[in-house]
Design a protein around this motif. Structure first.
Motif, PDB file in Angstrom:
ATOM      1  N   TRP A 149     -15.749  32.104 -40.741  1.00  0.00           N
ATOM      2  CA  TRP A 149     -15.716  32.152 -39.274  1.00  0.00           C
ATOM      3  C   TRP A 149     -15.549  30.763 -38.670  1.00  0.00           C
ATOM      4  N   VAL A 150     -16.272  29.796 -39.212  1.00  0.00           N
ATOM      5  CA  VAL A 150     -16.162  28.423 -38.690  1.00  0.00           C
ATOM      6  C   VAL A 150     -14.741  27.904 -38.907  1.00  0.00           C
ATOM      7  N   GLN A 151     -14.196  28.115 -40.093  1.00  0.00           N
ATOM      8  CA  GLN A 151     -12.829  27.670 -40.373  1.00  0.00           C
ATOM      9  C   GLN A 151     -11.834  28.363 -39.447  1.00  0.00           C
ATOM     10  N   ALA A 152     -12.002  29.664 -39.240  1.00  0.00           N
ATOM     11  CA  ALA A 152     -11.095  30.400 -38.363  1.00  0.00           C
ATOM     12  C   ALA A 152     -11.210  29.917 -36.920  1.00  0.00           C
ATOM     13  N   SER A 153     -12.399  29.544 -36.496  1.00  0.00           N
ATOM     14  CA  SER A 153     -12.587  29.002 -35.140  1.00  0.00           C
ATOM     15  C   SER A 153     -11.834  27.696 -34.974  1.00  0.00           C
ATOM     16  N   MET A 154     -11.868  26.856 -35.997  1.00  0.00           N
ATOM     17  CA  MET A 154     -11.118  25.593 -35.953  1.00  0.00           C
ATOM     18  C   MET A 154      -9.620  25.869 -36.015  1.00  0.00           C
ATOM     19  N   ASP A 155      -9.214  26.829 -36.843  1.00  0.00           N
ATOM     20  CA  ASP A 155      -7.799  27.189 -36.944  1.00  0.00           C
ATOM     21  C   ASP A 155      -7.264  27.706 -35.611  1.00  0.00           C
ATOM     22  N   PHE A 156      -8.066  28.501 -34.902  1.00  0.00           N
ATOM     23  CA  PHE A 156      -7.626  29.008 -33.609  1.00  0.00           C
ATOM     24  C   PHE A 156      -7.352  27.860 -32.650  1.00  0.00           C
ATOM     25  N   ASP A 157      -8.236  26.883 -32.609  1.00  0.00           N
ATOM     26  CA  ASP A 157      -8.052  25.752 -31.700  1.00  0.00           C
ATOM     27  C   ASP A 157      -6.725  25.050 -31.979  1.00  0.00           C
ATOM     28  N   GLU A 158      -6.427  24.792 -33.239  1.00  0.00           N
ATOM     29  CA  GLU A 158      -5.146  24.163 -33.610  1.00  0.00           C
ATOM     30  C   GLU A 158      -3.971  25.068 -33.249  1.00  0.00           C
ATOM     31  N   TRP A 159      -4.106  26.350 -33.533  1.00  0.00           N
ATOM     32  CA  TRP A 159      -3.038  27.305 -33.238  1.00  0.00           C
ATOM     33  C   TRP A 159      -2.746  27.341 -31.749  1.00  0.00           C
ATOM     34  N   LEU A 160      -3.794  27.395 -30.924  1.00  0.00           N
ATOM     35  CA  LEU A 160      -3.601  27.496 -29.481  1.00  0.00           C
ATOM     36  C   LEU A 160      -2.906  26.257 -28.925  1.00  0.00           C
ATOM     37  N   VAL A 161      -3.296  25.098 -29.388  1.00  0.00           N
ATOM     38  CA  VAL A 161      -2.647  23.860 -28.934  1.00  0.00           C
ATOM     39  C   VAL A 161      -1.165  23.904 -29.290  1.00  0.00           C
ATOM     40  N   ASN A 165       1.842  24.288 -26.501  1.00  0.00           N
ATOM     41  CA  ASN A 165       2.780  23.156 -26.430  1.00  0.00           C
ATOM     42  C   ASN A 165       4.195  23.617 -26.742  1.00  0.00           C
ATOM     43  N   MET A 166       4.354  24.501 -27.740  1.00  0.00           N
ATOM     44  CA  MET A 166       5.687  25.012 -28.066  1.00  0.00           C
ATOM     45  C   MET A 166       6.223  25.838 -26.898  1.00  0.00           C
ATOM     46  N   GLN A 167       5.363  26.628 -26.279  1.00  0.00           N
ATOM     47  CA  GLN A 167       5.770  27.440 -25.136  1.00  0.00           C
ATOM     48  C   GLN A 167       6.231  26.530 -23.993  1.00  0.00           C
ATOM     49  N   ALA A 168       5.491  25.465 -23.727  1.00  0.00           N
ATOM     50  CA  ALA A 168       5.849  24.540 -22.655  1.00  0.00           C
ATOM     51  C   ALA A 168       7.167  23.838 -22.977  1.00  0.00           C
ATOM     52  N   SER A 169       7.366  23.477 -24.242  1.00  0.00           N
ATOM     53  CA  SER A 169       8.611  22.815 -24.632  1.00  0.00           C
ATOM     54  C   SER A 169       9.805  23.747 -24.471  1.00  0.00           C
ATOM     55  N   ALA A 170       9.632  25.030 -24.840  1.00  0.00           N
ATOM     56  CA  ALA A 170      10.724  25.996 -24.702  1.00  0.00           C
ATOM     57  C   ALA A 170      11.092  26.204 -23.236  1.00  0.00           C
ATOM     58  N   GLU A 171      10.100  26.252 -22.374  1.00  0.00           N
ATOM     59  CA  GLU A 171      10.365  26.419 -20.942  1.00  0.00           C
ATOM     60  C   GLU A 171      11.107  25.204 -20.378  1.00  0.00           C
ATOM     61  N   ASN A 172      10.717  24.016 -20.803  1.00  0.00           N
ATOM     62  CA  ASN A 172      11.389  22.789 -20.329  1.00  0.00           C
ATOM     63  C   ASN A 172      12.828  22.745 -20.800  1.00  0.00           C
TER      64      ASN A 172
END
Length: 175
Positions: A149-161, A165-172
C-alpha cells in the motif's frame, strides 16, 4: 461395495479430532493470527529506520515532502492507510484532476483516490486502502499488505504528476 467406497482408498475423517492429518499427510502448521495495532506500526517503521510522528490523536504518520501517510485503526475492526498528497491544484484544474483520478481508480486496485476541495478553493488528492482486521491477520500478510500500500501510494503520486504534465503538454501542442 454398497457404500460407494473403493478398496484401498484412504478414508479421510473431517471431525475435530482428525485435524492433524489430511489424506495421511500432516497438515502444515498454521501461522499465528494477530490483531495489528499502532504499536506494531511503530515497531515496523523503526525496524526499517523510517521516520514518523505520532499526532495528538495517537495516529502514526510518515511524512514526506509530497505526501503524508497515516496508519489508522478503528476499534480493532478496520486498518486503513490514508495518504494526503501535499500538492495543491487550482479549482480550474478540478475536471482534469477528476478524469485522472477516475482513470487511476478504474485501472488499479489501490489506493483508491478522491479529491477534496478546500475552503480556499484549492483541490487536494487523498488516497486510501483498507483491510478488515477484526478476525485477525497473519503477521506476514499485514506487513506485506502495508508495504504494498505504501509503495502504491508513492507510485500514484508519481503517476499523477506524469499524467497531468503529459496532459498539459498535449494541450499546449494542440494550440
Amino acid at each position: 461395495m454398497e457404500d460407494g467406497s473403493s478398496e484401498g482408498s484412504p478414508v479421510v475423517s473431517m471431525g475435530p479430532s482428525s485435524n492433524s492429518e489430511i489424506g495421511g499427510q500432516p497438515m502444515p502448521e498454521q501461522p499465528e493470527v494477530i490483531i495489528p495495532d499502532q504499536a506494531l506500526i511503530r515497531d515496523l517503521l523503526e525496524e526499517n529506520e523510517i521516520d514518523y510522528v505520532v499526532d495528538e490523536d495517537g495516529d502514526v504518520c510518515m511524512a514526506r515532502k509530497d505526501f503524508r501517510i497515516y496508519y489508522l485503526f478503528q476499534d480493532d475492526e478496520l486498518y486503513t492507510i490514508r495518504t494526503f498528497y501535499n500538492r495543491p491544484y487550482p479549482i480550474e484544474r478540478k475536471a482534469e484532476l477528476l478524469m485522472a483520478v477516475d482513470e487511476w481508480n478504474r485501472d488499479t486496485l489501490w489506493p483508491k483516490v478522491y479529491t477534496r476541495t478546500l475552503d480556499d478553493g484549492t483541490v487536494r488528492v487523498v488516497g486510501e486502502a483498507a483491510l478488515i482486521i477484526s478476525v485477525g491477520v497473519t503477521y506476514d500478510h499485514f506487513v506485506g499488505t502495508t508495504a504494498n500500500w505504501v509503495q502504491a501510494s508513492m507510485d500514484f503520486d508519481e503517476w499523477l504528476v506524469q499524467r497531468l504534465n503529459m496532459q498539459a503538454s498535449a494541450e499546449n501542442d494542440e494550440e
